[in-house]
Write a protein that holds these residues in place. Structure first.
Motif, PDB file in Angstrom:
ATOM      1  N   HIS A  59      -4.048  -4.609  49.077  1.00 48.24           N
ATOM      2  CA  HIS A  59      -2.663  -5.091  49.013  1.00 48.24           C
ATOM      3  C   HIS A  59      -2.506  -6.609  48.928  1.00 48.24           C
ATOM      4  CE1 HIS A  59      -2.423  -5.129  53.743  1.00 48.24           C
ATOM      5  NE2 HIS A  59      -3.555  -5.621  53.296  1.00 48.24           N
ATOM      6  N   TYR A  76     -11.926  -4.147  60.923  1.00 47.46           N
ATOM      7  CA  TYR A  76     -13.001  -5.135  61.094  1.00 47.46           C
ATOM      8  C   TYR A  76     -13.420  -5.241  62.553  1.00 47.46           C
ATOM      9  CZ  TYR A  76     -10.595  -6.251  56.768  1.00 47.46           C
ATOM     10  OH  TYR A  76      -9.980  -6.150  55.546  1.00 47.46           O
ATOM     11  N   ASP A  99      -1.130  -1.644  57.555  1.00 41.94           N
ATOM     12  CA  ASP A  99      -2.243  -2.567  57.820  1.00 41.94           C
ATOM     13  C   ASP A  99      -1.688  -3.722  58.666  1.00 41.94           C
ATOM     14  OD1 ASP A  99      -5.116  -3.236  56.279  1.00 41.94           O
ATOM     15  OD2 ASP A  99      -4.051  -5.031  56.945  1.00 41.94           O
ATOM     16  N   VAL A 100      -2.538  -4.350  59.472  1.00 41.64           N
ATOM     17  CA  VAL A 100      -2.032  -5.417  60.351  1.00 41.64           C
ATOM     18  C   VAL A 100      -1.631  -6.674  59.564  1.00 41.64           C
ATOM     19  CG1 VAL A 100      -4.182  -6.661  60.920  1.00 41.64           C
ATOM     20  CG2 VAL A 100      -2.408  -6.358  62.670  1.00 41.64           C
ATOM     21  N   HIS A 101      -2.135  -6.763  58.314  1.00 45.70           N
ATOM     22  CA  HIS A 101      -1.802  -7.921  57.475  1.00 45.70           C
ATOM     23  C   HIS A 101      -0.697  -7.548  56.481  1.00 45.70           C
ATOM     24  CE1 HIS A 101      -6.118  -8.295  58.674  1.00 45.70           C
ATOM     25  NE2 HIS A 101      -5.639  -9.455  59.099  1.00 45.70           N
ATOM     26  N   ASP A 131      -6.646  -2.081  61.282  1.00 46.88           N
ATOM     27  CA  ASP A 131      -6.967  -3.370  61.882  1.00 46.88           C
ATOM     28  C   ASP A 131      -5.945  -3.833  62.921  1.00 46.88           C
ATOM     29  OD1 ASP A 131      -5.299  -3.659  59.715  1.00 46.88           O
ATOM     30  OD2 ASP A 131      -6.582  -5.071  58.622  1.00 46.88           O
ATOM     31  N   GLY A 152      -7.600  -2.129  55.861  1.00 44.87           N
ATOM     32  CA  GLY A 152      -8.542  -2.928  56.638  1.00 44.87           C
ATOM     33  C   GLY A 152      -9.045  -2.271  57.906  1.00 44.87           C
TER      34      GLY A 152
HETATM   35 ZN   LIG Z   1      -5.768  -5.923  56.960  1.00 44.84          ZN
END
Ligand SMILES: [Zn+2]
Length: 305
Positions: A120, A278, A159-161, A235, A276
């Motif tokens: 994304h 990580y 996603d966290v972003h 994430d 994501g």
């Molecule tokens: Zn992410």
């Protein structure tokens, strides 16, 4: 049966010297293969994407430069995943093809996933944050051209972003609604405007996260959608090294359950892009994706496309 698209290049197409936790794809594949869930999941090999489909959504010069290895140093650096292997091009083409294959499967079977992607942060003429081409924008374009009954697409990016690339690439695409719920104090520094953005405070935990997601899914019940694209990055787990949120594995399962229930009650086919993850060690990320796919097997048969 839940079809998941997977290729060994998802891992081996990234150098082992890269900072990116490349093993997660292989580890999730093995974790599912070695569990009872294996009986309800069929792994399929994706096809490489047809370049014309990439040209439909990305700048031709950018696509060609990436494929023939002439992308500028600065554009390579913005993407990351370096040092690049000779297989990075094939890996990317399989991931993009996997998104399309999973879309066809989701429309046929009600639910499907690609075991990679959710890229994304990729924009029209450049990539960033480990994303080269944008599989969400590409698959949305393909879906709208191929399936007349699946024009109204909800992109649910958890996603966290922020899904900044999807926001810019889908901004002017009619009847595609982009929703991004992410940590405000996190990458990308410069946020873009999705159709709806929800910014969470650093440190947000299970209870608050689930409450906010519930409220937003409730709003979506009154909008006409035909299909859901779920960017299911894990994430936001508290173990994640790039996350800054505080979700437990139970909170993450609850998140997935809300999305799966939403699709089942609204009878919307669900296409999952991985996104994501990580955590350090990577086991927490693997466990969270494993849980997601196990939860998905329970939804098979409840969504009639
Ligand atoms: Zn992410």
């Amino acid at each position: 049966m839940l079809e998941i698209f997977y290729h060994p290049l998802y891992t081996s197409g990234i150098s082992k010297n890269s900072k990116f936790p490349r093993d997660r794809y292989k580890l999730i594949f093995e974790s599912i293969s070695n569990s009872k869930a294996n009986k309800k999941i069929t792994f399929r090999t994706p096809e490489k994407i047809d370049l014309d489909l990439l040209y439909n959504v990305h700048q031709k010069e950018y696509v060609d430069n990436f494929i023939d290895g002439t992308l500028s140093e600065s554009k390579q650096r913005a993407i990351g995943l370096r040092p690049w292997t000779k297989d990075i091009v094939d890996r990317t083409l399989f991931i993009m093809g996997g998104g399309i294959n999973a879309l066809d499967s989701a429309i046929k079977n009600g639910i499907s996933s690609n075991l990679a992607g959710g890229t994304h942060h990729a924009h029209y003429d450049y990539g960033s944050g480990y994303c080269i081409f944008n599989d969400i924008a590409l698959t949305a374009n393909y879906c709208k051209n191929k399936y007349k009954e699946y024009q109204n697409i909800l992109v649910l990016d958890l996603d966290v972003h922020q899904g900044d690339g999807s926001a810019t690439m889908l901004k002017d695409v009619e009847s595609v609604f982009t929703f991004s719920m992410h940590c405000g104090g996190n990458f990308p520094l410069k946020k873009q405007k999705s159709d709806l953005d929800v910014e969470l405070e650093i440190g947000t935990g299970d209870e608050e996260y689930i409450e906010i997601l519930k409220e937003n899914l409730y709003k979506f019940k009154s909008i006409q959608f035909d299909i859901v694209f779920f960017q299911a990055g894990v994430d936001s787990l508290k173990f994640d090294s790039l996350g800054h949120l505080n979700l437990t594995q139970d909170g993450m399962k609850k998140r997935n359950e809300l999305v799966l229930d939403f699709c089942a009650t609204q009878n919307l086919p669900l296409l999952i892009f991985m996104g994501g993850g990580y955590s350090n060690p990577i086991d927490h990320t693997v466990e969270a994706f494993h849980n997601l796919f196990v939860q998905c097997t329970k939804t098979v048969g409840t969504i009639k496309s």
